[in-house]
Design a protein around this motif. Structure first.
Motif, short mmCIF file in Angstrom:
data_model
loop_
_atom_site.label_atom_id
_atom_site.label_comp_id
_atom_site.label_asym_id
_atom_site.label_seq_id
_atom_site.Cartn_x
_atom_site.Cartn_y
_atom_site.Cartn_z
N PRO A 68 0.80 -1.22 0.00
CA PRO A 68 0.00 0.00 0.00
C PRO A 68 0.84 1.28 0.00
O PRO A 68 0.36 2.33 -0.42
CB PRO A 68 -0.83 -0.09 1.28
CG PRO A 68 -0.64 -1.44 1.83
CD PRO A 68 0.51 -2.08 1.14
N ARG A 69 2.07 1.19 0.45
CA ARG A 69 2.93 2.38 0.45
C ARG A 69 3.42 2.72 -0.95
O ARG A 69 3.79 3.87 -1.22
CB ARG A 69 4.14 2.17 1.37
CG ARG A 69 3.73 1.99 2.83
CD ARG A 69 4.91 1.60 3.66
NE ARG A 69 5.39 0.29 3.19
CZ ARG A 69 6.51 -0.28 3.58
NH1 ARG A 69 7.30 0.33 4.42
NH2 ARG A 69 6.87 -1.46 3.11
N TYR A 70 3.42 1.74 -1.85
CA TYR A 70 3.92 1.92 -3.21
C TYR A 70 2.97 1.27 -4.22
O TYR A 70 3.28 0.22 -4.77
CB TYR A 70 5.32 1.32 -3.36
CG TYR A 70 6.29 1.80 -2.31
CD1 TYR A 70 6.85 3.07 -2.39
CD2 TYR A 70 6.63 0.99 -1.24
CE1 TYR A 70 7.72 3.52 -1.43
CE2 TYR A 70 7.51 1.44 -0.27
CZ TYR A 70 8.05 2.71 -0.37
OH TYR A 70 8.92 3.16 0.59
N PRO A 71 1.81 1.87 -4.45
CA PRO A 71 0.87 1.24 -5.38
C PRO A 71 1.46 1.14 -6.77
O PRO A 71 2.27 1.97 -7.18
CB PRO A 71 -0.34 2.17 -5.35
CG PRO A 71 0.18 3.47 -4.86
CD PRO A 71 1.34 3.16 -3.97
N GLU A 72 1.05 0.11 -7.48
CA GLU A 72 1.47 -0.05 -8.88
C GLU A 72 0.65 0.85 -9.79
O GLU A 72 1.16 1.43 -10.73
CB GLU A 72 1.32 -1.51 -9.30
CG GLU A 72 2.27 -2.44 -8.55
CD GLU A 72 2.03 -3.90 -8.85
OE1 GLU A 72 1.46 -4.23 -9.91
OE2 GLU A 72 2.41 -4.73 -8.00
N THR A 73 -0.65 0.96 -9.48
CA THR A 73 -1.55 1.82 -10.26
C THR A 73 -2.54 2.50 -9.32
O THR A 73 -2.82 2.00 -8.23
CB THR A 73 -2.33 1.03 -11.32
OG1 THR A 73 -3.08 -0.01 -10.68
CG2 THR A 73 -1.41 0.42 -12.37
N VAL A 74 -3.08 3.63 -9.79
CA VAL A 74 -4.14 4.33 -9.07
C VAL A 74 -5.26 4.60 -10.07
O VAL A 74 -5.00 5.03 -11.20
CB VAL A 74 -3.63 5.65 -8.45
CG1 VAL A 74 -4.77 6.41 -7.78
CG2 VAL A 74 -2.52 5.37 -7.44
N HIS A 75 -6.48 4.36 -9.63
CA HIS A 75 -7.66 4.48 -10.48
C HIS A 75 -8.66 5.43 -9.83
O HIS A 75 -8.82 5.41 -8.61
CB HIS A 75 -8.32 3.11 -10.69
CG HIS A 75 -7.37 2.10 -11.22
ND1 HIS A 75 -7.30 1.79 -12.56
CD2 HIS A 75 -6.41 1.34 -10.61
CE1 HIS A 75 -6.35 0.88 -12.74
NE2 HIS A 75 -5.81 0.59 -11.58
#
Length: 103
Positions: A68-75
């Motif tokens: 959760p500290r480094y998301p791969e993508t954000v939508h």
């Protein structure tokens, strides 16, 4: 209960709600399709009710990835017309950020 945050667009002055969510990935539903459960049906109903009663749009900001500290993508997913589980195609449509450090 209201979503997590209320913001105002500086350009238009329009206020809107953001519900922040994080998921570590997709899963196969009972039909064998890969989906992401963005929320429970009762939660989505509540967000839609807030949108209706407040007159402000509600969006789900969804981070995806293992950490959760480094998301791969954000939508950014509008609640209007959303479903509790989203297919990969819908996630592609709502993508607003991809982590450049993850290849």
């Amino acid at each position: 209960m209201n979503p997590d945050f209320c913001f105002r667009d500086k350009r238009t002055g329009e206020e809107f709600w953001i519900e922040a969510k994080y998921r570590n990935g997709l899963f196969k539903n009972d039909k064998g399709q890969f989906v992401c459960e963005i929320c429970k049906p009762w939660q989505l109903d509540r967000y839609k009710e807030v949108e209706k009663n407040s007159g402000k749009k509600v969006y789900i900001c969804l981070g995806l990835g293992e950490d959760p500290r480094y998301p791969e993508t954000v939508h950014l997913i509008p609640v209007y017309g959303a479903y509790p589980q989203l297919f990969q195609s819908k996630l592609k449509e709502t993508l607003i950020w991809r982590n450049p450090d993850i290849k």
